[in-house]
Design an enzyme around this catalytic site. Sequence first.
Site, PDB file in Angstrom:
ATOM      1  N   HIS A  50      10.465 -14.295   8.662  1.00 57.06           N
ATOM      2  CA  HIS A  50      11.650 -14.010   7.848  1.00 57.06           C
ATOM      3  C   HIS A  50      12.573 -15.224   7.747  1.00 57.06           C
ATOM      4  CE1 HIS A  50      11.165  -9.744   6.913  1.00 57.06           C
ATOM      5  NE2 HIS A  50      10.614  -9.609   8.107  1.00 57.06           N
ATOM      6  N   ASP A 197       3.197 -16.991   2.119  1.00 53.26           N
ATOM      7  CA  ASP A 197       1.871 -16.369   2.035  1.00 53.26           C
ATOM      8  C   ASP A 197       1.007 -17.070   0.996  1.00 53.26           C
ATOM      9  OD1 ASP A 197       3.246 -14.721   3.682  1.00 53.26           O
ATOM     10  OD2 ASP A 197       3.261 -12.990   2.350  1.00 53.26           O
ATOM     11  N   ASN A 240       4.147  -0.605   3.263  1.00 48.26           N
ATOM     12  CA  ASN A 240       4.063  -1.315   1.977  1.00 48.26           C
ATOM     13  C   ASN A 240       5.459  -1.800   1.629  1.00 48.26           C
ATOM     14  OD1 ASN A 240       4.301  -0.752  -1.357  1.00 48.26           O
ATOM     15  ND2 ASN A 240       2.725  -2.133  -0.629  1.00 48.26           N
TER      16      ASN A 240
HETATM   17  P1  ADP Z   1       0.566  -6.945   3.061  1.00 47.10           P
HETATM   18  O1  ADP Z   1       1.329  -7.208   4.312  1.00 47.10           O
HETATM   19  O2  ADP Z   1      -0.849  -6.523   3.346  1.00 47.10           O
HETATM   20  O3  ADP Z   1       0.665  -8.052   2.077  1.00 47.10           O
HETATM   21  P2  ADP Z   1       2.123  -5.502   1.112  1.00 47.10           P
HETATM   22  O4  ADP Z   1       2.993  -4.305   1.325  1.00 47.10           O
HETATM   23  O5  ADP Z   1       2.788  -6.753   0.719  1.00 47.10           O
HETATM   24  O6  ADP Z   1       1.274  -5.664   2.427  1.00 47.10           O
HETATM   25  O7  ADP Z   1       1.063  -5.183  -0.045  1.00 47.10           O
HETATM   26  C1  ADP Z   1      -0.164  -4.491   0.146  1.00 47.10           C
HETATM   27  C2  ADP Z   1      -0.679  -3.918  -1.174  1.00 47.10           C
HETATM   28  O8  ADP Z   1      -1.625  -4.831  -1.787  1.00 47.10           O
HETATM   29  C3  ADP Z   1      -1.469  -2.621  -1.003  1.00 47.10           C
HETATM   30  O9  ADP Z   1      -0.642  -1.483  -0.903  1.00 47.10           O
HETATM   31  C4  ADP Z   1      -2.346  -2.601  -2.254  1.00 47.10           C
HETATM   32  O10 ADP Z   1      -1.617  -2.118  -3.361  1.00 47.10           O
HETATM   33  C5  ADP Z   1      -2.630  -4.084  -2.473  1.00 47.10           C
HETATM   34  N1  ADP Z   1      -3.963  -4.416  -1.894  1.00 47.10           N
HETATM   35  C6  ADP Z   1      -4.231  -4.978  -0.714  1.00 47.10           C
HETATM   36  N2  ADP Z   1      -5.567  -5.113  -0.502  1.00 47.10           N
HETATM   37  C7  ADP Z   1      -6.173  -4.618  -1.604  1.00 47.10           C
HETATM   38  C8  ADP Z   1      -7.530  -4.463  -2.020  1.00 47.10           C
HETATM   39  N3  ADP Z   1      -8.569  -4.828  -1.256  1.00 47.10           N
HETATM   40  N4  ADP Z   1      -7.765  -3.921  -3.228  1.00 47.10           N
HETATM   41  C9  ADP Z   1      -6.739  -3.534  -4.012  1.00 47.10           C
HETATM   42  N5  ADP Z   1      -5.445  -3.658  -3.688  1.00 47.10           N
HETATM   43  C10 ADP Z   1      -5.148  -4.179  -2.497  1.00 47.10           C
HETATM   44  P1  NG1 Z   2       4.121  -9.847   4.255  1.00 45.57           P
HETATM   45  O1  NG1 Z   2       4.874  -8.600   4.184  1.00 45.57           O
HETATM   46  O2  NG1 Z   2       3.500 -10.045   5.558  1.00 45.57           O
HETATM   47  O3  NG1 Z   2       3.173  -9.953   3.112  1.00 45.57           O
HETATM   48  C1  NG1 Z   2       6.468 -11.130   3.745  1.00 45.57           C
HETATM   49  C2  NG1 Z   2       6.773 -12.199   2.671  1.00 45.57           C
HETATM   50  C3  NG1 Z   2       6.782 -13.611   3.245  1.00 45.57           C
HETATM   51  C4  NG1 Z   2       7.666 -13.693   4.471  1.00 45.57           C
HETATM   52  C5  NG1 Z   2       7.270 -12.588   5.468  1.00 45.57           C
HETATM   53  C6  NG1 Z   2       8.178 -12.533   6.682  1.00 45.57           C
HETATM   54  C7  NG1 Z   2       5.984 -11.824   0.383  1.00 45.57           C
HETATM   55  C8  NG1 Z   2       4.850 -11.945  -0.550  1.00 45.57           C
HETATM   56  N1  NG1 Z   2       5.753 -12.169   1.646  1.00 45.57           N
HETATM   57  O4  NG1 Z   2       5.119 -11.155   4.108  1.00 45.57           O
HETATM   58  O5  NG1 Z   2       7.226 -14.519   2.251  1.00 45.57           O
HETATM   59  O6  NG1 Z   2       9.029 -13.610   4.138  1.00 45.57           O
HETATM   60  O7  NG1 Z   2       7.306 -11.292   4.864  1.00 45.57           O
HETATM   61  O8  NG1 Z   2       8.130 -13.726   7.387  1.00 45.57           O
HETATM   62  O9  NG1 Z   2       7.054 -11.407  -0.019  1.00 45.57           O
HETATM   63 MG    MG Z   3       2.444  -8.783   1.205  1.00 44.24          MG
END
Ligand code: ADP
Ligand code: NG1
Ligand code: MG
Length: 468
Positions: A50, A197, A240
Site C-alpha cells: 500500500h 502489479d 475482490n
Molecule cells: P487479485 O488480488 O487476484 O488481483 P482482484 O480483486 O484484484 O484480486 O481481482 C480478481 C478478479 O480477476 C476476479 O474476481 C476475476 O474477475 C478476475 N480473474 C482472475 N483470474 C481469472 C481467470 N483465470 N479467469 C477469468 N477471470 C479471472
Molecule cells: P492486489 O489487490 O493484490 O491486486 C493492489 C494494487 C497494487 C497495490 C497493492 C497493495 C491494483 C491493480 N493493485 O494489489 O497497486 O497498491 O494492492 O500494495 O490496484
Molecule cells: Mg488485483
Amino acid sequence: MLKVQYDTHKPDKKLNNRLNILASHFRSNFRQTPSFFVRVPGRVNLIGEHIDYCGYSVCPMAIEHDILVAISKSDEDELQLINIDDKYPNYEHKGLRKIKNLRLDENHTGPSWHKYFLCGVKGALEVIPEEHIPKGLLTVVWGNIPPNAGLSSSSALVSAALLATVHICQYKMSKEDMATVSAKAETYIGTQGGGMDQAIAFLGKAGSAKLIKFNPLCAFDVALPKNAVFVIAHSLVDHNKASNSYFNTRVLECRFAAQIIAKKNNIDWCNVPKLIDVQKCLNKTLEEMTAIVMANLKEEHYTLEEICQILETSLDELKVISNVLHYRTQKFKLKQRALHVFQEAARVAMFQEICELEDMDESTQLCQLGNLMTKSHQSLKNLYECSHPRIDTLVTKAIESGAFGARLTGAGWGGFVIAITTAEKVNDFMESLKSAFYYNNEELRNTDFSNTIFKTEPKEGAGIIMSS
Ligand code: ADP
Ligand code: NG1
Ligand code: MG
C-alpha cells in the site's frame, strides 16, 4: 512445438501441456489455430504494501502462476472471449472499436471477469493507431493464479489482454510503456492502484526479485540470500477489490493526509496528491516525516467537512480533485495511514540494503529480513487496518512454525500470506503450518493444498509464445 519469442525461458513440460489444451479449445471454438499465445504471471510482494500509489518503491517478484491467452484475428467486427474455466462465462462484444469508449466501472456487486479483459483491450485501443487495428479478435483465456487473494490475478488478466492486443496489431511498445498503459487500463475497473502489479508483470525476471521505482518507472534486481525460500499460504478468505470501496478509501486517505500536511506547511496542497510529493516539497527524510505526521495529523477520524475546512476549500472543489462522490458520509483516518506509508517505505529501503550486504552472515540476514516482514504485517494490521483475523492467525502460525517472518501480501482484507524460511527447513515448515492452521480447522481441513500453500521463486515476466 512452441517457440518462445520474447521470453528467455522455454515453456517447460507443464506449460506446454497447458498451451496444448488452450490451443485445442481455441480450435474447437473458432475452427482455426491461434496466431500466438501470451503468458502473464501473477506476483507476490515481498515488502512495500500500500505504498505504490503514494509514489514509493516496492519489492515484488513474478510467480509461476499465470494467465494465458490464445488469440487470432476475426473477419467479423467483434471481440469473442472464451474462458476454459467454466466458472467464468463466455462473452461477446459486437464492434471491436467501440470498446475504446466503454465505461467499465459501473458495478455494485463486483465486476464480471470479462471487464478486466476489456480494460486491457480498451487500454490497447487507446494507444494503437487506427490503421493497425484488425476488424475483430478471437480469444481464449486460461489462468491458474488463485483469484481475489493478493497475487494479482486481475493485473495479469488486464496485462495479458493488453499484450495480446498490442502484439496482434504488430504495434511496438517497450515493457515499461506496456506496464504504464496496463496500470492506467486497470483503473477503468474502478480501483485506483499504484502500478506495482503491472510493472512486475512486465518487468519480472527469473531468479531475481525487483525493486520497482515509479515516476519514471524502472526495475532493479534484488538478489535474495541464496538460502532464502519464500512460502505463500492462502488464508482462504477471498477479497475482490473492485466490489467494495475499502481499497479506494485507503488511496483517498493517503491523498488527504498528503494535502493536509502540505497545507499546514504552507505548500500549495492542490499540487501534492501523493505522500512522496509532500516529502519532496519538505525535503525531509522518511524518519523525519514520522515526526511531521505526529505534529500535523490527529489520531481521530476526519470527516469530509473537516478536511474541507482545513484545506479552506469547498466539498465541490474537493470532489473535482479527489472524486469523492461516494465518500460523503465516510470518516477518514489519516495519521495512521500516513505513518504506515512512511515507515513501510523505509522498511523497503532497509530490506534492499540487507539483501545487498554480502559480508553479513546469512542467518543474520534472514532474521533481519524476517523481522522487517513481520513489522510490515503489524503495521498493515494496526495502522492500515487491511488485515483479517484469519490472516493474522496465519501469520502467527507461520512464525510459530519456524518462519523468520511473515506478512500479508497484496491489498489484504483476505488472501495470501508470505513467509520467509530456508531451503533446509522449508518442507518441515510447510507441514507444520498445514497442521497448525489448516488441519486444525474443520472448515479448512479438506483444502486442495496444491494452490493453497506453496514455495515460490522469482519467475520471468510477461512473454509471447508463438504457436507452430
Ligand atoms: P487479485 O488480488 O487476484 O488481483 P482482484 O480483486 O484484484 O484480486 O481481482 C480478481 C478478479 O480477476 C476476479 O474476481 C476475476 O474477475 C478476475 N480473474 C482472475 N483470474 C481469472 C481467470 N483465470 N479467469 C477469468 N477471470 C479471472
Ligand atoms: P492486489 O489487490 O493484490 O491486486 C493492489 C494494487 C497494487 C497495490 C497493492 C497493495 C491494483 C491493480 N493493485 O494489489 O497497486 O497498491 O494492492 O500494495 O490496484
Ligand atoms: Mg488485483
